[in-house]
Design an enzyme around this catalytic site. Structure first.
Site, PDB file in Angstrom:
ATOM      1  N   ARG A  60      12.106 -10.116 -32.981  1.00  0.00           N
ATOM      2  CA  ARG A  60      13.138  -9.681 -32.029  1.00  0.00           C
ATOM      3  C   ARG A  60      14.465 -10.344 -32.382  1.00  0.00           C
ATOM      4  NH1 ARG A  60      11.202  -9.160 -25.799  1.00  0.00           N
ATOM      5  NH2 ARG A  60       9.544  -7.625 -26.093  1.00  0.00           N
ATOM      6  N   ASP A  62      18.424 -11.286 -32.308  1.00  0.00           N
ATOM      7  CA  ASP A  62      19.404 -11.481 -31.246  1.00  0.00           C
ATOM      8  C   ASP A  62      20.603 -10.563 -31.437  1.00  0.00           C
ATOM      9  OD1 ASP A  62      17.888 -13.473 -30.045  1.00  0.00           O
ATOM     10  OD2 ASP A  62      18.895 -15.102 -31.122  1.00  0.00           O
ATOM     11  N   TYR A 123      14.447 -14.660 -43.626  1.00  0.00           N
ATOM     12  CA  TYR A 123      15.834 -14.410 -43.245  1.00  0.00           C
ATOM     13  C   TYR A 123      16.773 -14.949 -44.322  1.00  0.00           C
ATOM     14  CZ  TYR A 123      14.693 -13.290 -38.347  1.00  0.00           C
ATOM     15  OH  TYR A 123      14.213 -12.705 -37.196  1.00  0.00           O
ATOM     16  N   ARG A 211      19.470 -20.130 -36.818  1.00  0.00           N
ATOM     17  CA  ARG A 211      20.898 -20.416 -36.682  1.00  0.00           C
ATOM     18  C   ARG A 211      21.156 -21.885 -36.345  1.00  0.00           C
ATOM     19  NH1 ARG A 211      23.903 -17.075 -32.850  1.00  0.00           N
ATOM     20  NH2 ARG A 211      22.041 -16.325 -31.798  1.00  0.00           N
TER      21      ARG A 211
END
Length: 283
Positions: A60, A62, A123, A211
């Site tokens: 999911r 952001d 990622y 992040r």
């Protein structure tokens, strides 16, 4: 916990990508534009269905986060799949907005669950430390960091974070959710154009983990913190006010990995178990 497809339904895997700029994340929300909302609406339209078929996603993302290799699944009635399956990809291409593309639509193998069968997510986070800023053509996908970055120092700091740990110091806590994760890869490379890219791969990620890790390691790279600092923050197990969650636009979900077909159900069930670290009780 069983994940058997209900009788009369077919589980369908979708491979897709999207530009996250104008989305309020993946998960559908009332009165907000989301990737899930757009996809489910398009799916209902092209199959001429009264029912909305709910999607399950591998990760999911952001608000503002992009995806190049996202994976989702949906359970469709057999008659809907028989009528539309062969043409579904092309029909979705004609109905979806231009910032979402579905590249592959196929019946999923037994035991497949886009979320729980995954064994890793990869990622990339892209940063430019060029004094002049970011190339305007890349500004939607690259963060500008206004300090020169030492990639070797960032790689040295990253090594202390690899493996299975409680990443509570780098996660936004959610009630009842574990923050134990296995970080399989965290590395930094500067390409010929000067873009510094972090590759971050783990079995799963807790909220804001990527992040936050990037934010901490940028502080190491620009000399504001020593190499040992990122590992000490992890060991402390609590949020450090110096760890900033960097902006979402530099982050892209690149790929999701799955085991061989015969191992999908076992992985599906294993991933639902709440983890603890060795030596710790469950409560």
């Amino acid at each position: 916990m069983s994940d058997e497809v209900e009788p009369g339904y077919v589980r369908v895997r979708l491979d897709l990508s999207y530009d996250g700029k104008d989305f309020s994340g993946w998960a559908k929300q009332r009165e907000r534009r989301t990737v899930q909302g757009e996809l489910e609406t398009a799916l209902r339209t092209v199959t001429r269905s009264r029912e909305t078929y709910e999607l399950t996603v591998a990760g999911r993302t952001d608000a503002g986060v992009h995806a190049r290799g996202q994976v989702a699944h949906v359970d469709l009635p057999q008659e809907v799949w028989a009528e539309h399956g062969e043409h579904l990809r092309r029909r979705l291409a004609g109905r979806l907005p231009k910032d979402i593309r579905v590249w592959r639509v196929a019946e999923a193998p037994y035991g497949f669950n886009a979320r729980f069968s995954a064994i890793w997510r990869r990622y990339a986070y892209r940063v430019s430390d060029h004094p002049g800023g970011v190339d305007p053509l890349l500004r939607g996908h690259v963060l500008w960091h206004d300090w020169a970055l030492d990639v070797a120092a960032m790689n040295a700091a990253s090594r202390a974070l690899l493996g299975e740990h409680d990443f509570a110091a780098y996660c936004k806590r959610r009630e009842g959710a574990t923050t134990i994760r296995t970080l399989q890869e965290l590395s930094w490379v500067r390409d010929a154009d000067g873009i510094v890219t972090a590759t971050v791969r783990a079995d799963a990620f807790c909220h804001n983990m990527v992040r936050s890790l990037v934010g901490a390691l940028l502080f190491v790279g620009d000399g504001h913190r020593p190499v040992e600092w990122a590992g000490k923050v992890l060991a402390a197990g609590v949020r450090d006010s110096a760890v900033h969650v960097v902006r979402p636009h530099g982050l892209t979900l690149e790929e999701v990995g799955y085991p061989a077909d015969e191992l999908l159900m076992a992985r599906n069930q294993e991933a639902r178990n709440k983890r603890t670290l060795p030596g710790r009780g469950c409560c």
